[in-house]
Design an enzyme around this catalytic site. Structure first.
Site, PDB file in Angstrom:
ATOM      1  N   TYR A  73     -33.746  11.078  -5.005  1.00  0.00           N
ATOM      2  CA  TYR A  73     -32.953  11.697  -3.928  1.00  0.00           C
ATOM      3  C   TYR A  73     -31.463  11.456  -4.209  1.00  0.00           C
ATOM      4  CZ  TYR A  73     -30.781  11.462   0.801  1.00  0.00           C
ATOM      5  OH  TYR A  73     -29.952  11.580   1.887  1.00  0.00           O
TER       6      TYR A  73
ATOM      7  N   GLY B 172     -32.094  16.296  13.784  1.00  0.00           N
ATOM      8  CA  GLY B 172     -31.317  15.259  13.096  1.00  0.00           C
ATOM      9  C   GLY B 172     -29.811  15.526  13.104  1.00  0.00           C
TER      10      GLY B 172
ATOM     11  N   SER C 120     -24.481  11.485   0.439  1.00  0.00           N
ATOM     12  CA  SER C 120     -25.188  10.266   0.864  1.00  0.00           C
ATOM     13  C   SER C 120     -24.719   9.089   0.013  1.00  0.00           C
ATOM     14  CB  SER C 120     -26.683  10.503   0.662  1.00  0.00           C
ATOM     15  OG  SER C 120     -27.374   9.281   0.584  1.00  0.00           O
TER      16      SER C 120
END
Ligand SMILES: NC(=O)c1ccc[n+]([C@@H]2O[C@H](COP(=O)([O-])OP(=O)(O)OC[C@H]3O[C@@H](n4cnc5c(N)ncnc54)[C@H](OP(=O)(O)O)[C@@H]3O)[C@@H](O)[C@H]2O)c1
Length: 293
Positions: free
Chosen positions: A162, A13, A137
């Site tokens: 998350y 990734g 994020s």
């Protein structure tokens, strides 16, 4: 001797692309992951583009705080470290606990990078100007801002939990930048935007990851996720590579590098003193730097 960089979750990734980018500009890169075969394949790819020393793989399950401690001991024994990229992150469709009995989203996305960073501050100081990069994020925006306990009140929704763990880590990262100001260690957060990776191709297909209200809109939510994560991991790695190594950031600290690989305004709630205080208290309680003897 070449500059040394560690990239966690660097065998696939965005982490692998970050490792490739750093190796291409001469860094001696160590990638951390769980799977040794995957690690060997990653090292082969990295060495094919490296302009400096060979890369290496070190195995560790970063969901385990014991493994994080062992990893930090190993790196600390090796002396100076120039760059630590805390890239590990994971989203879980169903609530999971780690071997330490801690909810997994919080453990992998925040406690593990928190502990690794704290335990590697000496080697990062020893190398001269060191850099710490925490991969953040956009999901921090949907996070429940409650950090009194490891698990927020209400049901388990993987995407929101998350995001909450990423928010905890962003709050810690921006606070750390202030704490380390003037010490020679720069601290940045890097927001990759979105990329099609294992994480987004897998977990993000399940409506279970969002709250019941959003589940009613699942086709729309799913399309939004798909659009947001359709990019390539190599583009998503640019903010991390810039934060880790670009000379334009020499002497700077406390910046969030956005998906366009430029500084962006940090998400304000991450700097809320109550959030920072609660995150630090929880982190110190769950992942003490010194274990009782
Ligand atoms: N993809 C996106 O759209 C997106 C968006 C915003 C932020 N991010 C953040 O970017 C970072 C990288 O995300 P990604 O999408 O590239 O993730 P990914 O595809 O799931 O990452 C795969 C890598 O993570 C390693 N890994 C997974 N769990 C691990 C564990 N417990 N211990 C050690 N290594 C582990 C894998 O190696 P092994 O399987 O061998 O362990 C592999 O190297 C994360 O912090 C993520 O939260 C991603």
């Amino acid at each position: 001797m070449g500059k040394r960089a560690v990239v966690t979750a660097g065998t696939g990734g965005i982490g692998l692309e970050t490792a490739l980018g750093l190796a291409a500009i001469g860094y001696a890169v160590t990638v951390v992951g769980r799977n040794a075969e995957r690690g060997a394949r990653a090292v082969e790819r990295i060495d094919a583009v490296a302009t400096g020393p060979e890369a290496r793989f070190v195995a560790a399950d970063l969901a385990s705080l014991g493994a994080v401690r062992a990893l930090a001991d190993r790196f600390a024994e090796e002396g100076r470290l120039d760059v630590l990229v805390n890239n590990v992150g994971a989203m879980f469709a169903d609530r999971q606990q780690t071997v330490d009995g801690i909810e997994a989203s919080f453990a992998v996305n925040h406690l593990s990078p928190y502990l690794l960073t704290e335990l590697l501050l000496e080697p990062l100081r020893a190398g001269g100007p060191g850099r710490i990069v925490s991969v953040t994020s956009g999901s921090v925006r949907v996070a429940k801002r409650s950090f009194d306990a490891v698990e927020p009140p209400g049901g388990y929704y993987g995407f929101h939990w998350y995001g909450r763990a990423k928010l905890a880590n962003l709050a810690y990262t921006l606070d750390l930048a202030e704490r380390l100001r003037g010490t020679g260690i720069s601290v940045f957060a890097a927001d990759p935007g979105g990329a099609a990776t294992e994480m987004t191709d897998g977990t993000m297909r399940s409506p279970k990851i969002v709250s019941p209200g959003l589940r009613l809109l699942w086709p729309l939510v799913r399309r939004t996720f798909e659009r947001a994560t359709s990019g390539s991991a190599s583009v998503a790695a640019r903010p991390s590579i810039l934060a880790a190594a670009d000379a334009s950031l020499d002497g700077r600290t406390g910046l969030v590098i956005g998906p366009e690989a430029r500084p962006v305004t940090p998400f304000a709630p991450a700097a809320d003193p109550r959030t920072v205080k609660a995150v630090l208290r929880l982190s110190r309680q769950l992942a003490p730097l010194r274990l009782p003897v």
